[in-house]
Motif scaffolding. Structure first.
Motif, short mmCIF file in Angstrom:
data_model
loop_
_atom_site.label_atom_id
_atom_site.label_comp_id
_atom_site.label_asym_id
_atom_site.label_seq_id
_atom_site.Cartn_x
_atom_site.Cartn_y
_atom_site.Cartn_z
N ALA B 208 40.39 31.43 60.54
CA ALA B 208 39.78 32.00 59.33
C ALA B 208 38.95 30.94 58.62
O ALA B 208 37.82 31.20 58.18
N SER B 209 39.50 29.74 58.53
CA SER B 209 38.78 28.70 57.82
C SER B 209 37.48 28.35 58.56
O SER B 209 36.44 28.10 57.95
N MET B 210 37.52 28.38 59.89
CA MET B 210 36.32 28.11 60.67
C MET B 210 35.23 29.15 60.40
O MET B 210 34.04 28.84 60.36
N LEU B 211 35.65 30.39 60.21
CA LEU B 211 34.69 31.48 60.03
C LEU B 211 34.38 31.76 58.56
O LEU B 211 33.63 32.68 58.24
N GLY B 212 34.97 30.98 57.64
CA GLY B 212 34.71 31.21 56.22
C GLY B 212 35.36 32.46 55.70
O GLY B 212 34.88 33.07 54.75
N ILE B 213 36.48 32.84 56.31
CA ILE B 213 37.22 34.01 55.84
C ILE B 213 38.43 33.52 55.04
O ILE B 213 39.09 32.56 55.44
N ASN B 214 38.69 34.13 53.91
CA ASN B 214 39.78 33.68 53.04
C ASN B 214 41.05 34.47 53.28
O ASN B 214 41.02 35.71 53.34
N LEU B 215 42.15 33.74 53.36
CA LEU B 215 43.46 34.39 53.48
C LEU B 215 44.11 34.43 52.10
O LEU B 215 44.15 33.43 51.40
N ILE B 216 44.60 35.59 51.74
CA ILE B 216 45.24 35.77 50.44
C ILE B 216 46.71 36.10 50.67
O ILE B 216 47.02 37.09 51.33
N PRO B 217 47.63 35.28 50.14
CA PRO B 217 49.05 35.58 50.35
C PRO B 217 49.47 36.79 49.53
O PRO B 217 49.12 36.91 48.36
#
Lengths: 461, 461
Positions: B208-217
């Motif tokens: 996700a970090s590589m693709l600029g996608i944010n993970l929300i807990p």
DNA sequence: AAATTTGTCTATTTACATTTC
DNA sequence: GGAAATGTAAATAGACAAATT
């Protein structure tokens, strides 16, 4: 604010924004995209300057900028300061070359594949390999980068490609496309720009578009990149990298001159940027030193085995400077954790043994025979290429577009790929198609295809 | 503009901007990143409100917003309206779990691997397979999606996982991580947000970090996602998708209740978003229906064979709704063109035969034995998990941090992974480590590791 | 060679939505 | 339950730089 006296202004595009649309730039971008896809705006069309369009719509110029940027990142537009904004030639034809089975009984001269004469030899090796005592370890986890001996074998393969490398700089990936995507994802970021030839391997186009990386065509001299033009472009377009295929450029089959290789090496060294050198076809042609030989600290070299050895191998060796290795390795890990240990081992044994020579010779013999056949039928037309290249760049007579010819050929039973599939950004597509000479199952099948193509060409003259 | 009376204001961060810095937001973002990496700002720290910081620096609040956004996309910050901006707990520990060979003589209880008892059986099958008459075709190009029969086999495998699918909805990838990256790249875009558990499989964090996608807990109830909280989060955080591992969540080894599976299915259907269901461990545990069973049109189901069958296979089956199939297929093509035909065929033959049962039984037997051993040594402490799960979540006594324990364990000769490696965004890490029970070569090796861990735990009580 | 055209980028203004108290 | 706190994002203004004429 200007008064609405634009009815007589020569605007190539007059969008209408809903009076109470909440997000101007998004709606503008959406309309632009739709008009491009629906053919209202044709490839090559010059859009009105951002300021003119803003005046016309009575909005701020930066809002137009933002809408244009959205479409640029999607690969629909390309623009340069002072010259204006244009619809990309590949905006519509950005379809990736995926085919689910051989739907019809088309003769396959689209995909670039090697002949399959050597598969039996490779299979024999595999059989021996997996009957060894401790073969079951190849079903366990292997270290992501491959074992030391596998990297030694990779080093040998790279040496054959004319590149002196070291095991500490070598990575294993699931084929050339996998390597390319890993390199793009690991070393570049959203919005970065990479310089490429005007016509380029479509795999990099789709991968770059997926990652939000922009490809900028570098104008050519003598059918290849030019050192001087490249230097300017690096500066002007703030290029972070270059992608090049010096040996048998895909799709034009052009072999880059030694001088240009050196000039490109000098340019990337001077500007301290990265060159991604795709050595997929290096072993097929004459042993001219690769760009990486002249700029080892700036070159990420990809040596894919799928086209040179066998498609089913799905293996590529990457040689890169140490400063980039960890980032690429991390990206490879993100994409697939590691390569299949069995494939890695099989590839290593081929690379390190005499089998590689024998395979290359068989491929060479078959490729030469098929190219002779091809020249016999199509030599009269501009059929660019070389006796040991597995594809040719067929320049069409008159003003026939590649797309038109591709369609006609398909109707007649032959799959070829039009220049429009390969063209980048605002570069103008050649009047040409790529024909793959080794993809048909047999020489007889190839000959059938060539007869059909020749007939079509004759009709069109 | 405010006067500079902020010396007494309780600001957790007081950056200094060069007077004539040309790009305010970039310099601010750079300083923030450096201060986080150098430990000046600790994970969990609340940053000053954007407006306060802007006043302090005498710049516009939106400039601060932009600087914060840069860092948020890098996974360094997480913020919510009304509550403020916080340094992510995983800002520093974002190291991916890559190891080049087993450097030392560490006992490997970090990576989650299945035992290797079944590898011989698989190898036998492979040997038979490649001595068949037309085996050499598996070295040719296969159609990117796999052959029909391979997809039929995949359908059987997915059926075992409790999912009714159809060959038209199935894709083949090079393992679970490959599938996950393809799904993220194909269905989401830069800046999108995906909801996940507070502690999550690190592979999705790096991808996700590589693709600029944010993970929300998503905050939990009873150690799992909660339908109500999830619904709110989807709305509030504008989530485009959810990622979940219902069976043996990695790393907490938690099995999601049937009610929550239904609640999540309802939530994604109601909000019309995507759920990525990771079924890596589904076949190891009890046959509770997957989320995809209740929301087939919203679920992308990943069935990876690497953890359930053998790591060297590098194969995963993906079942997805038809509307998403082409986009995922295109992404798979971009990442690796296609899977290795040999591996695809081998996996299909395992999935379609009785061998799969036999393999699963052998794995089960070994896993149970190893878990018994583990409970015998560590049962006294909170050692979450299940007899057929290949890893456990060891909750540490007192206020010992996972990182501290991981370091101590490593010094003592055992590799385990701390909670901090798994935690997402501003979620607070558990005081725990993940221990992998099937990764050590043998039961004896496992026992050695357990003795060491037990000794450490006793010392810390 | 200088003026003009044109796209790019950053900082700012402003409206808005959610959370907290 | 309403006011205050706080983050988000769009539209705008303006400085800048490259290309064209």
């Amino acid at each position: 604010m200007p008064v609405n006296s634009f009815e007589n202004y020569p605007m190539s595009w007059k969008p209408v924004l809903g009076k109470n649309s909440r997000h101007l730039y998004k709606e503008l971008a959406k309309q632009l995209e739709e008009d491009i896809i629906n053919g209202v705006l044709l490839p090559g069309t010059k859009l009105p300057p951002q300021r003119e369009l803003a005046d016309f719509l009575d909005i701020n110029a930066s809002t137009v900028t933002k809408a244009f940027k959205v479409c640029t990142l999607k690969g629909l537009l390309s623009s340069s300061v002072g010259r204006g904004t244009y619809i990309s030639y590949d905006a519509v034809s950005n379809t990736y070359l995926l085919k689910e089975g051989n739907d019809d009984k088309l003769i396959e001269m689209g995909a670039t594949l090697p002949d399959s004469t050597v598969n039996k030899d490779i299979l024999e090796l595999l059989q021996k390999m997996i009957t060894e005592p401790d073969a079951s370890r190849w079903l366990s986890y292997n270290s992501p980068g491959g074992s030391d001996w596998q990297k030694e074998a990779a080093k040998r393969y790279l040496h054959r490609c004319g590149l002196e490398s070291d095991v500490s700089r070598i990575l294993l990936t699931n084929g050339g496309q996998n390597a390319l995507t890993a390199i793009l994802a690991g070393l570049f970021k959203y919005g970065d720009r990479i310089g490429v030839d005007t016509h380029v391997y479509p795999g990099i186009k789709t991968a770059a578009s997926m990652l939000g990386i922009n490809l900028i065509p570098i104008h050519q001299k003598n059918r290849e990149m030019d050192g001087g033009i490249l230097l300017q472009a690096i500066q002007k377009d703030k290029l972070k990298g270059i992608y090049a295929i010096p040996a048998y450029q895909n799709p034009t089959a052009h072999t880059m001159s030694l001088e240009t290789r050196k000039a490109i090496a000098d340019a990337v060294k001077k500007k301290e940027i990265i060159i991604i050198e795709d050595g997929t076809y290096q072993l097929l042609g004459k042993p001219i030193p690769p760009i990486g030989f002249f700029a080892p600290e700036n070159t990420i070299y990809i040596a894919g085995l799928s086209k040179a050895v066998a498609p089913g191998l799905r293996m590529a060796y990457v040689a890169c400077p140490e400063v980039y290795k960890n980032r690429i390795a991390a990206a490879v890990y993100n994409l697939n954790v590691s390569v299949s240990p069995i494939m890695a081992e099989l590839a290593a044994r081929i690379s390190a043994s005499d089998l590689l020579d024998s395979i290359m010779n068989k491929h060479k013999k078959e490729t030469i025979a098929r190219n002779e056949l091809t020249v016999r039928y199509l030599g009269k037309w501009g059929c660019m290429g070389d006796e040991t290249c597995i594809f040719r760049w067929l320049r069409l007579p008159g003003h026939i577009s590649g797309t038109f010819f591709e369609e006609r050929a398909k109707s007649a039973g032959v799959q070829v790929y039009a220049a429009e599939r390969f063209v980048v950004g605002n570069a103008v597509p050649d009047h040409a198609v790529r024909i793959s000479v080794c993809a048909p199952e047999s020489r007889e099948e190839l000959e059938k295809g060539l007869i059909i193509l020749k007939k079509l060409l004759k009709e069109m003259e």
